[in-house]
Design an enzyme around this catalytic site. Structure first.
Site, PDB file in Angstrom:
ATOM      1  N   GLU A   1       0.826  -1.212   0.000  1.00  0.00           N
ATOM      2  CA  GLU A   1       0.000   0.000   0.000  1.00  0.00           C
ATOM      3  C   GLU A   1       0.860   1.262   0.000  1.00  0.00           C
ATOM      4  OE1 GLU A   1      -0.192  -2.628   2.041  1.00  0.00           O
ATOM      5  OE2 GLU A   1      -2.185  -2.855   2.923  1.00  0.00           O
TER       6      GLU A   1
ATOM      7  N   CYS B   1      -2.823  -3.174   7.352  1.00  0.00           N
ATOM      8  CA  CYS B   1      -2.340  -3.115   8.734  1.00  0.00           C
ATOM      9  C   CYS B   1      -2.521  -1.692   9.258  1.00  0.00           C
ATOM     10  CB  CYS B   1      -0.864  -3.521   8.791  1.00  0.00           C
ATOM     11  SG  CYS B   1       0.243  -2.265   8.105  1.00  0.00           S
TER      12      CYS B   1
END
Lengths: 151, 151
Positions: free
Chosen positions: B56, B84
């Protein structure tokens, strides 16, 4: 270990950021055994055009490159402002040993404030934490920056 | 908008990661107006020796560089695994509009699981969220990777 001395080096990074019109947050990563500064960085989100380019992320990247390791297990981090949620988790992933914080950040912090990531069951490494080191100067740098922005 | 089509492209990134012995998580960032893929990335923490080099983070960096902007307000992200804590916050900073998630991650996720960052008062932008897209394949890729690691 002179915590104030290292926080002053982090603050110096913050002052550089302010001059560049970046949100003034500074970091140093220190090897407490040798006393050497392994990496220093300031916030560069504007300069890099990258919203993830916070001082902590950049300092972790630099330290890992320099030491050719991807875990900073023996290293300490000094940061002028309480890390945000992104950076608190990054510090955990990097396995930083001691985390020394200047000023707290009720609006965006994630250590003492906000999601308090290190208390979460999804946090798999919690650094030792101390805050309030050179806190007045760390806080004053930020306040002055945002005050100038508003005028 | 064919969500499965884009998640398959994210999965393709995950398969590349697995071949490189990286935790197999893949991402694509898409401009839903044109349908174009703006950036694709997979986890590179080992390859880069950098614990923050999650798919990401790398995809946001690439998309910002490509579009020469530091906010991805009109963009959608497809990610094979629930982000996360670090990445959930990075996605918020990047102002991603729609976040499409494959499999959930009870151990490390921060959207539906963990600190549920987007529900926190310290989160200042919450993307629209949909999960379960190609979830079985996304989950199987991870399970197979970790099963092979253990044998």
């Amino acid at each position: 270990m002179n915590k104030e001395k290292y926080m002053q080096l982090a603050l110096k990074q913050g002052y550089i950021a302010a001059k560049l019109d970046e949100v003034p947050v500074g970091v140093v990563i220190v090897d407490p055994t040798s006393g050497k500064v392994i990496a220093k960085a300031h916030n560069k989100t504007m300069h890099k055009g990258n919203p993830t380019a916070h001082a902590e992320i950049l300092a972790i990247q630099k330290a890992c490159q320099k030491l050719k390791i991807n875990r900073l297990r023996e290293m300490d981090m000094y940061v002028t402002l309480e890390p945000c949620t992104m950076c608190a988790a990054a510090i955990s992933f990097a396995r930083i040993h001691n985390l020394f914080i200047g000023a707290l950040d009720p609006k965006g912090g994630a250590v003492i404030n906000g999601v308090r990531f290190y208390e979460s069951a999804t946090c798999h490494h919690k650094p030792n934490i101390e805050h309030g080191i050179c806190a007045e100067e760390c806080s004053a740098l930020l306040k002055s920056f945002f005050k100038n922005k508003r005028t």
